[in-house]
Write a protein that holds these residues in place. Structure first.
Motif, PDB file in Angstrom:
ATOM      1  N   LEU A 288     -65.381  -9.815 -30.164  1.00 20.01           N
ATOM      2  CA  LEU A 288     -65.815 -10.108 -28.801  1.00 20.01           C
ATOM      3  C   LEU A 288     -65.430  -9.033 -27.782  1.00 20.01           C
ATOM      4  O   LEU A 288     -65.633  -9.236 -26.587  1.00 20.01           O
ATOM      5  N   GLN A 289     -64.908  -7.905 -28.231  1.00 24.28           N
ATOM      6  CA  GLN A 289     -64.513  -6.898 -27.244  1.00 24.28           C
ATOM      7  C   GLN A 289     -65.657  -5.973 -26.858  1.00 24.28           C
ATOM      8  O   GLN A 289     -65.495  -5.097 -26.013  1.00 24.28           O
ATOM      9  N   GLY A 290     -66.854  -6.173 -27.466  1.00 22.37           N
ATOM     10  CA  GLY A 290     -68.040  -5.503 -26.970  1.00 22.37           C
ATOM     11  C   GLY A 290     -68.665  -4.477 -27.885  1.00 22.37           C
ATOM     12  O   GLY A 290     -69.850  -4.192 -27.773  1.00 22.37           O
ATOM     13  N   ASN A 291     -67.884  -3.884 -28.790  1.00 20.54           N
ATOM     14  CA  ASN A 291     -68.416  -2.840 -29.657  1.00 20.54           C
ATOM     15  C   ASN A 291     -69.275  -3.411 -30.766  1.00 20.54           C
ATOM     16  O   ASN A 291     -69.068  -4.541 -31.211  1.00 20.54           O
ATOM     17  N   ALA A 292     -70.223  -2.596 -31.248  1.00 21.73           N
ATOM     18  CA  ALA A 292     -70.923  -2.955 -32.473  1.00 21.73           C
ATOM     19  C   ALA A 292     -69.913  -2.940 -33.614  1.00 21.73           C
ATOM     20  O   ALA A 292     -69.015  -2.098 -33.654  1.00 21.73           O
ATOM     21  N   GLN A 293     -70.039  -3.879 -34.535  1.00 21.62           N
ATOM     22  CA  GLN A 293     -69.083  -3.991 -35.632  1.00 21.62           C
ATOM     23  C   GLN A 293     -69.564  -3.219 -36.846  1.00 21.62           C
ATOM     24  O   GLN A 293     -70.702  -3.372 -37.288  1.00 21.62           O
ATOM     25  N   ARG A 294     -68.680  -2.395 -37.385  1.00 28.91           N
ATOM     26  CA  ARG A 294     -68.971  -1.633 -38.589  1.00 28.91           C
ATOM     27  C   ARG A 294     -67.772  -1.706 -39.507  1.00 28.91           C
ATOM     28  O   ARG A 294     -66.635  -1.549 -39.067  1.00 28.91           O
ATOM     29  N   THR A 295     -68.010  -1.970 -40.779  1.00 31.83           N
ATOM     30  CA  THR A 295     -66.904  -1.997 -41.715  1.00 31.83           C
ATOM     31  C   THR A 295     -66.486  -0.577 -42.043  1.00 31.83           C
ATOM     32  O   THR A 295     -67.314   0.286 -42.340  1.00 31.83           O
ATOM     33  N   LEU A 296     -65.191  -0.309 -41.949  1.00 32.01           N
ATOM     34  CA  LEU A 296     -64.655   1.023 -42.222  1.00 32.01           C
ATOM     35  C   LEU A 296     -63.773   1.035 -43.463  1.00 32.01           C
ATOM     36  O   LEU A 296     -63.837   1.953 -44.276  1.00 32.01           O
ATOM     37  N   LEU A 297     -62.938   0.018 -43.604  1.00 35.77           N
ATOM     38  CA  LEU A 297     -62.083  -0.110 -44.780  1.00 35.77           C
ATOM     39  C   LEU A 297     -62.440  -1.409 -45.495  1.00 35.77           C
ATOM     40  O   LEU A 297     -62.616  -2.444 -44.856  1.00 35.77           O
ATOM     41  N   PRO A 298     -62.571  -1.381 -46.825  1.00 35.35           N
ATOM     42  CA  PRO A 298     -62.950  -2.605 -47.543  1.00 35.35           C
ATOM     43  C   PRO A 298     -61.869  -3.672 -47.439  1.00 35.35           C
ATOM     44  O   PRO A 298     -60.674  -3.373 -47.344  1.00 35.35           O
ATOM     45  N   LEU A 299     -62.292  -4.933 -47.435  1.00 27.98           N
ATOM     46  CA  LEU A 299     -61.377  -6.067 -47.408  1.00 27.98           C
ATOM     47  C   LEU A 299     -61.426  -6.804 -48.735  1.00 27.98           C
ATOM     48  O   LEU A 299     -62.473  -6.878 -49.376  1.00 27.98           O
ATOM     49  N   THR A 300     -60.295  -7.353 -49.119  1.00 28.13           N
ATOM     50  CA  THR A 300     -60.202  -8.144 -50.342  1.00 28.13           C
ATOM     51  C   THR A 300     -59.671  -9.520 -50.008  1.00 28.13           C
ATOM     52  O   THR A 300     -59.247  -9.793 -48.874  1.00 28.13           O
ATOM     53  N   VAL A 301     -59.665 -10.402 -50.995  1.00 30.49           N
ATOM     54  CA  VAL A 301     -59.167 -11.757 -50.771  1.00 30.49           C
ATOM     55  C   VAL A 301     -57.692 -11.736 -50.378  1.00 30.49           C
ATOM     56  O   VAL A 301     -57.220 -12.616 -49.642  1.00 30.49           O
ATOM     57  N   GLU A 302     -56.953 -10.720 -50.822  1.00 29.78           N
ATOM     58  CA  GLU A 302     -55.534 -10.622 -50.466  1.00 29.78           C
ATOM     59  C   GLU A 302     -55.330 -10.394 -48.974  1.00 29.78           C
ATOM     60  O   GLU A 302     -54.294 -10.769 -48.412  1.00 29.78           O
ATOM     61  N   ASP A 303     -56.314  -9.791 -48.317  1.00 22.75           N
ATOM     62  CA  ASP A 303     -56.185  -9.533 -46.873  1.00 22.75           C
ATOM     63  C   ASP A 303     -56.189 -10.814 -46.049  1.00 22.75           C
ATOM     64  O   ASP A 303     -55.717 -10.815 -44.911  1.00 22.75           O
ATOM     65  N   LEU A 304     -56.713 -11.904 -46.607  1.00 26.82           N
ATOM     66  CA  LEU A 304     -56.739 -13.165 -45.860  1.00 26.82           C
ATOM     67  C   LEU A 304     -55.336 -13.689 -45.572  1.00 26.82           C
ATOM     68  O   LEU A 304     -55.100 -14.316 -44.542  1.00 26.82           O
ATOM     69  N   ALA A 305     -54.404 -13.441 -46.486  1.00 19.88           N
ATOM     70  CA  ALA A 305     -53.048 -13.949 -46.329  1.00 19.88           C
ATOM     71  C   ALA A 305     -52.087 -12.900 -45.778  1.00 19.88           C
ATOM     72  O   ALA A 305     -50.915 -13.196 -45.562  1.00 19.88           O
ATOM     73  N   ALA A 306     -52.582 -11.687 -45.540  1.00 15.61           N
ATOM     74  CA  ALA A 306     -51.706 -10.586 -45.162  1.00 15.61           C
ATOM     75  C   ALA A 306     -51.718 -10.339 -43.667  1.00 15.61           C
ATOM     76  O   ALA A 306     -52.604 -10.796 -42.942  1.00 15.61           O
ATOM     77  N   ALA A 307     -50.724  -9.594 -43.195  1.00 11.82           N
ATOM     78  CA  ALA A 307     -50.761  -9.062 -41.841  1.00 11.82           C
ATOM     79  C   ALA A 307     -51.856  -8.005 -41.788  1.00 11.82           C
ATOM     80  O   ALA A 307     -52.185  -7.381 -42.798  1.00 11.82           O
ATOM     81  N   VAL A 308     -52.444  -7.827 -40.621  1.00  8.59           N
ATOM     82  CA  VAL A 308     -53.554  -6.885 -40.483  1.00  8.59           C
ATOM     83  C   VAL A 308     -53.067  -5.648 -39.747  1.00  8.59           C
ATOM     84  O   VAL A 308     -52.748  -5.727 -38.556  1.00  8.59           O
ATOM     85  N   PRO A 309     -52.980  -4.493 -40.393  1.00  6.06           N
ATOM     86  CA  PRO A 309     -52.586  -3.276 -39.696  1.00  6.06           C
ATOM     87  C   PRO A 309     -53.685  -2.826 -38.736  1.00  6.06           C
ATOM     88  O   PRO A 309     -54.854  -3.184 -38.905  1.00  6.06           O
ATOM     89  N   TRP A 310     -53.303  -2.022 -37.745  1.00  8.34           N
ATOM     90  CA  TRP A 310     -54.243  -1.596 -36.704  1.00  8.34           C
ATOM     91  C   TRP A 310     -55.491  -0.958 -37.293  1.00  8.34           C
ATOM     92  O   TRP A 310     -56.601  -1.174 -36.820  1.00  8.34           O
ATOM     93  N   GLU A 311     -55.321  -0.163 -38.365  1.00  5.86           N
ATOM     94  CA  GLU A 311     -56.472   0.550 -38.923  1.00  5.86           C
ATOM     95  C   GLU A 311     -57.490  -0.381 -39.573  1.00  5.86           C
ATOM     96  O   GLU A 311     -58.635   0.018 -39.808  1.00  5.86           O
ATOM     97  N   LYS A 312     -57.110  -1.633 -39.830  1.00  7.35           N
ATOM     98  CA  LYS A 312     -58.059  -2.589 -40.409  1.00  7.35           C
ATOM     99  C   LYS A 312     -58.672  -3.523 -39.366  1.00  7.35           C
ATOM    100  O   LYS A 312     -59.469  -4.395 -39.720  1.00  7.35           O
ATOM    101  N   TYR A 313     -58.321  -3.360 -38.096  1.00  4.43           N
ATOM    102  CA  TYR A 313     -58.913  -4.210 -37.064  1.00  4.43           C
ATOM    103  C   TYR A 313     -60.443  -4.127 -37.044  1.00  4.43           C
ATOM    104  O   TYR A 313     -61.118  -5.168 -36.952  1.00  4.43           O
TER     105      TYR A 313
END
Length: 374
Positions: A146-171
C-alpha cells in the motif's frame, strides 16, 4: 460440510475480524507524546527539524489513510506521527527501542519515520487496529503493498519465509506476495489470514491456518505463488500511480498552472527540498506528445492497470545517461527534459512529476505547463 454450516463458519470468521478491530479501537487514551507542530484530520505531526512540511505531503498522508480504510476495513481516530530528517536513522532506531539504525517504526501510539517511508509506517499504525503482530511476511507485505509502488518480485520466497523474520532486502518480495494473495483470494480472506495469524507461529500451525482460510496448505500456496504469480502488480494506496489530481484536456492540449508555495499545496516536499508536483495524465490514443514545462525537468510514470509479466509491458522511452533508449518497464518512462521532446507514447494512464527548482529562483521559471498531442 453442509452449505448452512459453511455459511455459519464464514460468518464466524468475519465476526472474529470485526471483534478484533473493535477491541483494538477501545484502547485507552494516552498522554500526548510530543507537542504537535501540525494537525490533520487523523494525524498529529511533530518534526525533528525546522523546515516546513508542505501541505501536499499531509494531504497525501490523509489520502493514504482513506485508501487503507477503504481497502482493509480498519480505522482509528488518529495517530501521532514524528518525522525525522533522512540522516537521523540512528535516532529513529534509538527512539524505537532498537540498538541499530531504522528507517521507521510504529510503536504505539507513535509512528516514527522519515518522509520517504511514512506512507509505509502509516499502514502499520492502521493495521495494528486489526492485529498488532501477525506473521511478519504479511505485516510488512501489506505495508509495502500500500505504499504506492508497483510490486515486483526480486528475491524468491519459500514456505520457510512465512515463519521467519523478514529482512529489509525481502520487503519488495513480501509486497509482491501480498499483492498476489489479494489478487488470488480477495481482501476479505487476506484479512482473515492476517487477523488469525501471529508472529512466532510454528510451521505446522501456519499450514493449518492456510488450509482453513485459503483451502490449501502453506506449501501448496507458496508453490502456486512461485508458478503462477505475475512479475508485476499495480501499485496501491493513496500515493499509487494515477491517484493524483487529473489534468483536463481541452482539444489537443492539456495545461495547468501550479504555485511554488509550500503551504498552499502542490509540492510533495519539505520547504527546503526541490520536491515534485504530481498530476495524472490520461492519453486517449497512441501518438507523439510534446511537453512544455516552463524550463523545469519532469518525468513520467505509466500506470499499470493490471498484473503483467515482463513481455506484456509496453515499450517506453527511458533515459540512460544522456541518451534516451527504449525498453519495457512497469511504470517509469524515465527522467525526461524538454530537449527530448516529442515522445512517442502508447495510450494509457500516466503520472507526471514536474520537479520544483530552487524555491529562491522560482521567478526564473514559468508556472505554466502544457502537453500537446501532435
Amino acid at each position: 460440510m453442509h452449505e448452512y454450516e459453511a455459511s455459519i463458519t464464514r460468518t464466524a470468521k468475519r465476526s472474529l475480524v470485526a471483534l478484533a478491530i473493535a477491541a483494538a479501537a477501545c484502547e485507552a487514551e494516552v498522554e500526548a507524546p510530543f507537542v504537535p507542530r501540525y494537525a490533520t484530520e487523523r494525524l498529529r505531526i511533530g518534526t525533528s527539524f525546522e523546515a516546513e512540511l508542505c501541505q501536499e505531503v499531509m494531504d497525501g498522508w490523509e489520502a493514504q489513510i482513506d485508501a487503507i480504510e477503504a481497502m482493509l476495513g480498519v480505522s482509528r481516530e488518529y495517530v501521532w506521527l514524528y518525522l525525522y530528517a533522512d540522516e537521523e536513522l540512528a535516532a529513529i532506531g534509538a527512539d524505537c527501542g532498537r540498538d541499530h539504525e531504522l528507517r521507521g517504526c510504529y510503536k504505539s501510539p507513535v509512528v516514527r519515520t522519515t518522509l520517504e517511508v511514512a506512507a509505509h509506517e502509516i499502514v502499520h499504525a492502521w493495521t495494528a487496529m486489526a492485529r498488532s503482530n501477525p506473521l511478519t511476511l504479511l505485516k510488512e507485505g501489506i505495508a509495502v503493498r500500500l505504499q504506492g509502488n508497483a510490486q515486483r518480485t526480486l528475491l524468491p520466497l519459500t514456505v520457510e519465509d512465512l515463519a521467519a523474520a523478514v529482512p529489509w532486502e525481502k520487503y519488495p518480495s513480501a509486497g509482491h506476495f501480498v499483492a498476489w494473495l489479494i489478487e488470488t483470494y480477495g481482501v476479505e480472506r487476506f484479512m482473515d489470514l492476517y487477523v488469525r495469524s501471529s508472529r512466532g507461529m510454528q510451521p505446522a500451525a501456519i499450514s493449518a491456518l492456510f488450509v482453513e482460510v485459503l483451502g490449501s496448505s502453506s506449501q501448496a500456496v507458496m508453490d502456486d505463488y512461485s508458478k503462477h504469480s505475475k512479475q508485476y502488480y499495480p501499485g496501491a494506496g493513496g500515493l499509487a500511480c494515477g491517484t493524483a489530481e487529473p489534468i483536463e484536456w481541452q482539444g489537443d492540449s492539456a495545461s495547468w498552472t501550479m504555485s511554488g508555495a509550500c503551504a498552499t499545496g502542490g509540492w510533495y516536499a519539505l520547504s527546503t527540498d526541490f520536491g515534485r508536483n504530481r498530476r495524472t495524465l490520461e492519453l486517449a490514443e497512441d501518438g507523439r506528445y510534446a511537453f512544455e514545462t516552463g524550463g523545469r525537468v519532469f518525468s513520467l510514470l505509466r500506470c499499470l492497470s493490471e498484473p503483467a509479466d515482463e513481455d506484456e509491458l509496453p515499450i517506453l522511452p527511458r533515459r540512460v545517461g544522456d541518451d534516451v533508449s527504449l525498453e519495457p518497464t512497469p511504470e517509469s518512462v524515465g527522467l525526461i527534459g524538454e530537449q527530448d521532446n516529442p515522445l512517442e507514447l502508447p495510450a494509457g494512464t500516466y503520472e507526471i512529476w514536474v520537479w520544483r527548482n530552487d524555491p529562491n529562483y522560482e521567478d526564473y521559471f514559468s508556472p505554466d505547463f502544457r502537453v500537446r498531442r501532435l
